[in-house]
Write an enzyme that holds these catalytic residues in place. Structure first.
Site, mmCIF file in Angstrom:
data_model
loop_
_atom_site.group_PDB
_atom_site.id
_atom_site.type_symbol
_atom_site.label_atom_id
_atom_site.label_comp_id
_atom_site.label_asym_id
_atom_site.label_seq_id
_atom_site.Cartn_x
_atom_site.Cartn_y
_atom_site.Cartn_z
ATOM 1 N N ALA A 246 0.864 -1.190 0.000
ATOM 2 C CA ALA A 246 0.000 0.000 0.000
ATOM 3 C C ALA A 246 0.898 1.236 0.000
ATOM 4 C CB ALA A 246 -0.877 -0.019 1.246
ATOM 5 N N GLU B 72 4.015 -5.677 7.211
ATOM 6 C CA GLU B 72 3.269 -4.589 7.871
ATOM 7 C C GLU B 72 3.616 -4.428 9.339
ATOM 8 O OE1 GLU B 72 2.052 -6.637 5.642
ATOM 9 O OE2 GLU B 72 0.569 -5.658 4.356
ATOM 10 N N GLY C 226 0.371 -5.011 0.862
ATOM 11 C CA GLY C 226 -0.781 -4.962 -0.034
ATOM 12 C C GLY C 226 -0.452 -5.539 -1.401
ATOM 13 N N GLU D 286 -0.768 -9.105 -1.053
ATOM 14 C CA GLU D 286 -2.185 -9.402 -0.825
ATOM 15 C C GLU D 286 -2.965 -9.366 -2.139
ATOM 16 O OE1 GLU D 286 -2.219 -6.415 2.379
ATOM 17 O OE2 GLU D 286 -3.282 -7.901 3.577
HETATM 18 N N1 3HC Z 1 4.582 3.528 0.138
HETATM 19 C C1 3HC Z 1 5.068 4.758 -0.204
HETATM 20 N N2 3HC Z 1 6.374 4.958 -0.521
HETATM 21 C C2 3HC Z 1 7.188 3.881 -0.509
HETATM 22 C C3 3HC Z 1 6.746 2.602 -0.186
HETATM 23 C C4 3HC Z 1 5.365 2.444 0.143
HETATM 24 N N3 3HC Z 1 4.847 1.243 0.445
HETATM 25 N N4 3HC Z 1 7.772 1.763 -0.274
HETATM 26 C C5 3HC Z 1 8.836 2.486 -0.638
HETATM 27 N N5 3HC Z 1 8.491 3.773 -0.781
HETATM 28 C C6 3HC Z 1 9.347 4.880 -1.224
HETATM 29 C C7 3HC Z 1 10.452 5.177 -0.231
HETATM 30 O O1 3HC Z 1 10.031 6.068 0.775
HETATM 31 C C8 3HC Z 1 11.512 5.764 -1.116
HETATM 32 O O2 3HC Z 1 11.149 7.098 -1.370
HETATM 33 P P1 3HC Z 1 12.286 8.216 -1.598
HETATM 34 O O3 3HC Z 1 13.085 7.775 -2.768
HETATM 35 O O4 3HC Z 1 11.514 9.461 -1.775
HETATM 36 O O5 3HC Z 1 13.102 8.206 -0.324
HETATM 37 C C9 3HC Z 1 11.355 4.993 -2.425
HETATM 38 O O6 3HC Z 1 10.034 4.442 -2.385
HETATM 39 C C10 3HC Z 1 12.345 3.859 -2.578
HETATM 40 O O7 3HC Z 1 12.322 3.053 -1.400
HETATM 41 P P2 3HC Z 1 13.656 2.431 -0.792
HETATM 42 O O8 3HC Z 1 14.705 3.472 -0.686
HETATM 43 O O9 3HC Z 1 13.249 1.730 0.450
HETATM 44 O O10 3HC Z 1 14.057 1.422 -1.941
HETATM 45 P P3 3HC Z 1 14.743 -0.001 -1.845
HETATM 46 O O11 3HC Z 1 14.939 -0.452 -3.225
HETATM 47 O O12 3HC Z 1 15.896 0.029 -0.904
HETATM 48 O O13 3HC Z 1 13.635 -0.958 -1.150
HETATM 49 C C11 3HC Z 1 11.438 -1.876 -0.849
HETATM 50 C C12 3HC Z 1 12.441 -1.229 -1.835
HETATM 51 C C13 3HC Z 1 11.967 -3.255 -0.378
HETATM 52 C C14 3HC Z 1 10.138 -2.046 -1.557
HETATM 53 C C15 3HC Z 1 11.292 -0.959 0.385
HETATM 54 O O14 3HC Z 1 11.017 0.365 -0.051
HETATM 55 C C16 3HC Z 1 10.207 -1.348 1.337
HETATM 56 O O15 3HC Z 1 10.414 -2.221 2.161
HETATM 57 N N6 3HC Z 1 9.029 -0.714 1.236
HETATM 58 C C17 3HC Z 1 7.942 -0.911 2.153
HETATM 59 C C18 3HC Z 1 7.238 -2.219 1.891
HETATM 60 C C19 3HC Z 1 6.090 -2.370 2.834
HETATM 61 O O16 3HC Z 1 6.228 -2.214 4.048
HETATM 62 N N7 3HC Z 1 4.918 -2.687 2.307
HETATM 63 C C20 3HC Z 1 3.746 -2.772 3.112
HETATM 64 C C21 3HC Z 1 3.069 -1.435 3.152
HETATM 65 S S1 3HC Z 1 1.694 -1.386 4.279
HETATM 66 C C22 3HC Z 1 0.490 -2.239 3.458
HETATM 67 O O17 3HC Z 1 0.707 -2.722 2.381
HETATM 68 C C23 3HC Z 1 -0.836 -2.295 4.143
HETATM 69 C C24 3HC Z 1 -1.731 -3.261 3.491
HETATM 70 O O18 3HC Z 1 -1.673 -4.477 4.157
HETATM 71 C C25 3HC Z 1 -3.137 -2.784 3.510
#
Ligand code: 3HC
Length: 683
Positions: free
Chosen positions: A66, A128, A105, A108
């Site tokens: 998400a 998450e 997400g 999911e």
């Molecule tokens: N939402 C918004 N922005 C995100 C994001 C997300 N889910 N994931 C990454 N970004 C952004 C980062 O803030 C960063 O922004 P910036 O360049 O402005 O600083 C850019 O994307 C690149 O991210 P990374 O520097 O972390 O890039 P990497 O290549 O090192 O890692 C990744 C990529 C493994 C995808 C890592 O970004 C990550 O772990 N992201 C989060 C994944 C996550 O937690 N997903 C679950 C979200 S909550 C959810 O899905 C709820 C659902 O269940 C309803």
């Protein structure tokens, strides 16, 4: 036929439709992506020739989750659930084609697809929990139906990124396709689905593994008990467990309702707000406004480390772990042998715990060599000095390095407190000198303070920050001051803790309050662990402080079985009557009288003194931003991430409130203490 969509394209070739999402950088499920999913799938469903749909992503990854920036804002249609329903409840098979990371997400959505294929380098997971959340789009209900409750508990409460091969083994993926050929592989898989007339498989309908788990209701209590220490203070793991329990015990739709209710509670709560803040703070820290992202880097192909002690060895392991050859230099064969043996034994322990194969260990050890001759460092791209904290010794080493190491290399010091500018003055190329302050144990702790001297070049800073990320650290830039960001704040806390000993607190009173706040341990337990004789000398000790007396009595911390605490054979700390006697004696001699000190006062004086110091650090430009200070304390000192860090915590209380409290404590804070102008002026 090609149809352009808000965040991607739909291409129809014969009887297969390919919906390709394009939403850089990580294809997060923002509103435009959800809209693209809904429109694209609906179009493909409506097209009479289409018999199967491939969902794939452009760029570096599949849907990474998400869009975290949307949390806490008014929802924008279509919801993620709508997008998932269009896929799962549609009448044509959808195949997820996964590369990079399919997370949260994103995974999911994949779990709503009828089939999933991936390249071997892909990883899937529901992380998450690291954001103080739970998978809120059916992940807690669908994942256990495939992998079973026990594996789901591990995967979801651990927020694990699971390798494609393991996903395949668990049934989360249907097939691995060759690396670099995801689209071709997914199309071939879709062909099979069509030709074999495979069913529209829906994970929500599976019940076998849930039935099996219903026969073992003790599973959940056992899991909670086994992980109580790990989950201490966090709300999200417990909520995740409750959702998985609901998956086992309730019909799918009711389980979804439980998941929704608990997700909404978490997403609005202070812990998740703090953890989401920490997520972005960590990413911010890598950006340095005056060092452009395209600054040329030194390519680090060989690293030299001076000093094979605990720090040097730990630092060396970081580089060997990512395949970079390291040479460690020592002054005696004995010290070198001891250092190399410690590294071998550290790796050996990881192998014993099953977290590294014996083969991989040997490969890493092959990358590590030792020498007694500094000349061997001549062709290193990065040299890190990791000897004891003595300015004269460090300057002599840097002068030698200057004459030996090739031009263009980065020369780093691992000092935890000394003046990097003075160290740099020993060389003819101060622009190459940078601080790289690792935290002990250096192969484990995530934090790396990169210290910028007055003359440090952009290239040296950018290289240190970049290599930090490559070895898995969270690198934060600090300016030069005694103790840099982390230890300077630590000192402010220690001064309060020591002062309270003279007012009537015992070490274990203070440690307990900070532990209950969520810190891994309090200042006195930490001193015992590090060794009370760090920087203490028997020759010059004059019983001037409590520490002096403890050390003089041979109570030098855990390693001697006693320090502030007594330790039993299992290294369990017990309050010590000897220490109590020493403290009481000190109080009497210095004319202090005992008073009752509340837990609130202990907490406020320790934490608010830290916040005060942090405000000065920010005002002086030692830290670039408040969130960098938080990243340092979360990753280097175990500040509970669900409280964001000292600056985030200060903002949740209000800086003016903190200033008022500090004023009320007045002279108790000590003669040295001054309220930071930033707090003083806070409204
Ligand atoms: N939402 C918004 N922005 C995100 C994001 C997300 N889910 N994931 C990454 N970004 C952004 C980062 O803030 C960063 O922004 P910036 O360049 O402005 O600083 C850019 O994307 C690149 O991210 P990374 O520097 O972390 O890039 P990497 O290549 O090192 O890692 C990744 C990529 C493994 C995808 C890592 O970004 C990550 O772990 N992201 C989060 C994944 C996550 O937690 N997903 C679950 C979200 S909550 C959810 O899905 C709820 C659902 O269940 C309803």
């Amino acid at each position: 036929m090609n149809t352009s969509l808000p965040a991607g394209t739909l291409r129809i070739e014969g009887d297969i439709a390919v919906l390709a999402i394009q939403h850089p950088p990580v294809n997060a499920l923002s509103q435009v992506v959800r809209e693209t999913l809904v429109k694209g799938i609906a179009l493909a469903q409506a097209h009479s020739a289409v018999r199967a749909i491939v969902l794939i992503c452009e760029g570096r990854t599949f849907l990474a989750g998400a869009d975290i920036t949307e949390f806490g804002k008014p929802p924008q249609a279509p919801s993620l659930f709508e997008a998932q329903d269009v896929i799962e409840l549609g009448h044509k098979p959808v195949i997820a084609a996964i590369h990079g990371t399919s997370l949260g997400g994103g995974f999911e959505v994949a779990l709503c697809c009828h089939y999933r294929v991936a390249v071997p380098s892909a990883k899937c997971g529901l992380p998450e929990v690291h954001l103080g959340l739970l998978p809120g789009a059916g992940g807690t209900q669908r994942l256990p139906r495939i992998v079973g409750a026990a594996k789901a508990l591990d995967m979801i409460t651990g927020g694990l990124h699971v390798k494609a091969a393991d996903c395949l083994a668990m049934g989360l993926l249907d097939e691995l396709v060759p690396e670099g050929q995801l689209l071709a592989g997914a199309l071939a898989f879709a062909r099979k689905v069509i030709d074999e007339d495979r069913p529209l498989r829906k994970v929500r309908d599976l019940d076998e593994k849930m039935r099996a788990a219903r026969a073992h209701p003790e599973l959940f209590a056992d899991f909670r008990k086994a992980n109580a220490r790990k989950f201490r203070g966090f709300l999200a793991p417990e909520y995740n467990i409750r959702c998985i329990e609901a998956a086992v015990n309730l019909p799918f739709e009711q389980g979804m309702q439980t998941e929704r209710k608990l997700f909404l509670e978490l997403v609005a709560g202070p812990q998740s707000i703090a953890q989401r803040y920490a997520f972005f703070a960590e990413r911010q820290a890598s950006k340095i406004p005056d060092v452009p992202a395209d600054t040329p880097l030194v390519k680090v192909a060989k690293v030299g480390i001076i000093g094979a002690g605990t720090m040097g060895g730990g630092i060396a392991m970081n580089f060997a772990n990512v395949g970079i050859p390291v040479v460690m230099v020592e002054t005696s064969q004995e010290a070198l042998d001891r250092g190399l043996a410690t590294v071998r034994s550290n790796y050996g322990n990881t192998v014993k715990r099953g977290r590294l194969s014996a083969d991989a260990m040997e490969k890493r050890l092959d990358l590590l060599t030792g020498s007694l001759d500094m000349q061997i460092l001549a062709d290193c791209d990065l040299v890190i000095e990791a000897v004891f904290e003595d300015m004269a010794v460090k300057k002599a080493i840097f002068a030698k390095l200057d004459a030996i190491v090739k031009p263009g290399a980065v020369l780093a010091t691992n000092t935890s407190a000394l003046d990097v500018n003075e160290i740099a003055s020993a060389v003819s190329r101060p622009e190459a000198v940078v601080g790289m302050h690792f935290f002990s144990p250096a192969n484990v702790m995530k934090l790396l303070e990169v210290v910028r001297g007055a003359k440090t070049s952009h290239t040296a800073i950018a290289t240190a920050m970049d290599i930090g990320k490559k070895i898995g650290k969270v690198a934060v830039l600090s300016g030069v001051c005694p103790g840099f960001i982390g230890n300077r704040i630590l000192r402010a806390r220690s001064l309060q803790a020591q002062a309270m000993l003279m007012e009537g607190c015992m070490p274990w009173d203070i440690d307990r309050v900070l532990y209950d706040f969520g810190m891994p341990m309090g200042p006195f337990a930490m001193s015992d662990l590090a060794g009370l004789d760090l920087g203490w000398s028997a020759a010059t000790s004059q019983s001037a402080t409590i520490r002096d007396v403890l050390c003089e009595k041979g109570r030098r911390g855990q390693k001697t079985g006693a320090g502030y605490y007594d330790y039993d054979a299992a290294r369990q700390a017990q309050p010590s009557e000897v220490t109590r006697g020493i403290i009481t004696d000190f109080m009497q001699r210095s004319g202090h009288s005992r008073r009752e000190i509340s837990d609130t006062e202990i907490l406020e004086r320790c934490l608010f003194a830290m916040v005060n110091e942090a405000c000065d650090i920010l005002a002086e430009g030692i830290a670039l931003r408040a969130s960098d200070i938080d990243v340092v304390w979360v990753n280097g000192y175990g500040w509970p991430v669900y409280r964001g860090g000292p600056m985030h915590y200060a903002d949740t209380l209000g800086r003016a409130t903190i200033a008022a409290k500090l004023k009320a404590y007045g002279p108790l804070m000590g003669a040295h203490f001054k309220i930071s102008p930033t707090l003083e002026n806070a409204q």
